[in-house]
Scaffold this active site. Structure first.
Site, PDB file in Angstrom:
ATOM      1  N   ASP A 278       0.867  -1.190   0.000  1.00 38.13           N
ATOM      2  CA  ASP A 278       0.000   0.000   0.000  1.00 38.13           C
ATOM      3  C   ASP A 278       0.905   1.241   0.000  1.00 38.13           C
ATOM      4  O   ASP A 278       2.004   1.178  -0.527  1.00 38.13           O
ATOM      5  CB  ASP A 278      -0.961  -0.068   1.194  1.00 38.13           C
TER       6      ASP A 278
ATOM      7  N   HIS B  27       2.023   2.126  -3.134  1.00 39.96           N
ATOM      8  CA  HIS B  27       1.052   3.067  -3.690  1.00 39.96           C
ATOM      9  C   HIS B  27       1.535   4.508  -3.657  1.00 39.96           C
ATOM     10  O   HIS B  27       0.749   5.437  -3.741  1.00 39.96           O
ATOM     11  CB  HIS B  27      -0.296   2.934  -2.979  1.00 39.96           C
TER      12      HIS B  27
END
Ligand SMILES: *[C@@H]1O[C@H](CO)[C@@H](O)[C@H](O)[C@H]1NC(C)=O
Ligand SMILES: *[C@@H]1O[C@H](CO)[C@@H](O)[C@H](O)[C@H]1NC(C)=O
Ligand SMILES: *[C@@H]1O[C@H](CO)[C@@H](O)[C@H](O)[C@H]1NC(C)=O
Length: 394
Positions: A219, A241
């Site tokens: 993430d 991310h």
């Protein structure tokens, strides 16, 4: 030797021994470090002694070449000495299966929590291993609640340097209410497809420096969920991310981030580069943020503002977190999707004073071109930018 020389030597010996920093080795407290036995009790005893030591720079030592299994626990302050060292040279590992985690209380948010400790230094080149795999499976199957690996709460003047955190069940390191902290030379690692395994999450902290670190996670590499005056530089992110501000304003809440400066960072095959994400219906602001000297290798969305990160149906549709004074400068590299610059702002609140300068983001596919899309974004873009950001409103 004359008397003066002798006195000088005696004096030196005296000073050196009186200043020797007390070391509390967990092996001396009965820890086995065999990678099997639960060493939690030994760590707790050692921590109590470190925390009440008054002289020098008390150090809790986790020796190298050994693996210590720890249940969820809290290393709590305040401590007596002005500064405390948690020196991890070996490996600390979480219990293997979910059913072998023993929770001391109903709070099941964190594996290892450090709280109310001033000037804590965590270093030593060792590894915290969160044993996340069974938790990721459980989350994928039945959305089960997962703990983060390490939390620092109310640890003013924290230093985290040269440590590795791998395979957390959820977020790897989380700082909350830790003003004046420095995180440097850390390495966070979890598989690309491990769900919500954020690297470093920060909230309610000011004057934080994050530098020279590598984050390969599932993430956000860094997620800033509230706070101000942060400098982030020398980060290698990917997979992951990107470096994200937010998400802020979930469930109609207040969120505020300002004076965040991200410099000299490299994104490799990450889904985003510089991202700002806020929920519909929240309130507060994101302002005075710069992203500069950014290198991109096959990133999906190198520049992304999303003021509609998640729809909130109960929300007052006139509310959104205000986004202003955001600068993107000297971005170089490639994007795998066409929309290399994507600025999606709310029609009531919008984004203002967005500046893009010296941007050169081409497509990873030499036959393709990149483009910019905007909605309700106001600001300026240099004419030489690739892609051109002509959709910005003056
Ligand atoms: C942390 O910094 C913020 C903003 O500068 C300040 O409001 C807050 O009082 C500080 N907290 C502590 C514990 O010093
Ligand atoms: C962040 O960087 C700016 C400019 O380089 C500097 O003036 C400021 O003191 C830095 N802040 C921190 C918390 O290191
Ligand atoms: C950029 O970051 C890299 C990696 O940490 C570092 O080696 C380099 O010195 C930094 N460059 C500048 C100009 O700060």
């Amino acid at each position: 030797m004359n008397m003066q020389g002798l006195f000088a030597i005696l004096f030196l010996c005296f000073v050196t021994s009186s200043q020797a920093d007390p070391i509390f080795d967990v092996l001396k407290y009965g820890a086995s470090g065999n990678g099997q036995t639960d060493d939690s009790q030994a760590f707790m005893k050692a921590w109590k002694d470190v925390c009440k030591a008054t002289k020098g720079y008390p150090t809790l030592l986790v020796p190298k070449g050994r693996t210590f299994v720890l249940q969820p626990m809290v290393f709590q302050g305040p401590c007596k000495a002005p500064s405390i060292n948690f020196k991890i040279q070996g490996t600390i590992r979480a219990p293997r299966g979910i059913s072998s985690w023993k929770w001391p209380s109903s709070d099941r948010n964190t594996w290892l929590q450090f709280e109310y400790i001033k000037r804590l230094v965590v270093d030593g080149r060792g590894v915290f291993d969160g044993q996340g795999a069974p938790w990721w499976d459980c989350f994928k199957k039945s959305k089960c609640q997962r703990p983060r690996a390490i939390s620092f709460h109310a640890c003013e003047g924290l230093r985290v340097n040269r440590v590795n955190v791998i395979n957390s069940p959820a977020g790897h390191i989380c700082l909350s209410s830790c003003n004046s902290s420095v995180v440097s030379n850390i390495h966070l690692r979890a598989p690309k497809d491990s769900p919500n395994t954020d690297g470093l999450g920060i909230s309610e902290s000011s004057h934080v420096t994050i530098r020279d670190s590598t984050m390969e996670v599932g993430d956000d590499c860094v997620a800033i969920n509230g706070g101000s005056y942060m400098n982030i530089s020398g980060i290698f992110c990917g997979p992951g991310h990107g470096i994200s501000i937010g998400s802020l304003g979930s469930g109609g809440s207040y969120g505020a981030v300002e004076e965040v400066h991200v410099r000299n960072c490299t994104f490799t095959r990450s889904s985003n580069g510089a991202r700002i994400k806020t929920w519909e219906g929240g309130f507060g602001y994101v302002r005075k943020v710069t992203f500069e000297d950014i290198l991109l290798k096959d990133v999906q969305y190198p520049v992304l503002i999303d003021q509609h990160y998640t729809a909130y149906t109960a929300a007052d549709n006139k509310k959104a977190i205000k986004i202003s004074d955001i600068t993107y400068r000297n971005f170089r590299g490639t994007s795998t999707l066409e929309e290399a610059v994507k600025l999606m702002c709310d029609n009531a609140v919008g984004c203002t004073n967005i500046l893009l300068d010296d941007i050169k983001i081409t497509s990873s596919d030499p036959k393709m071109k990149t483009k910019a899309t905007c909605s309700n974004a106001h600001g300026k873009s240099s004419a030489s930018n690739i892609p051109q950001v002509s959709c910005l409103l003056k």
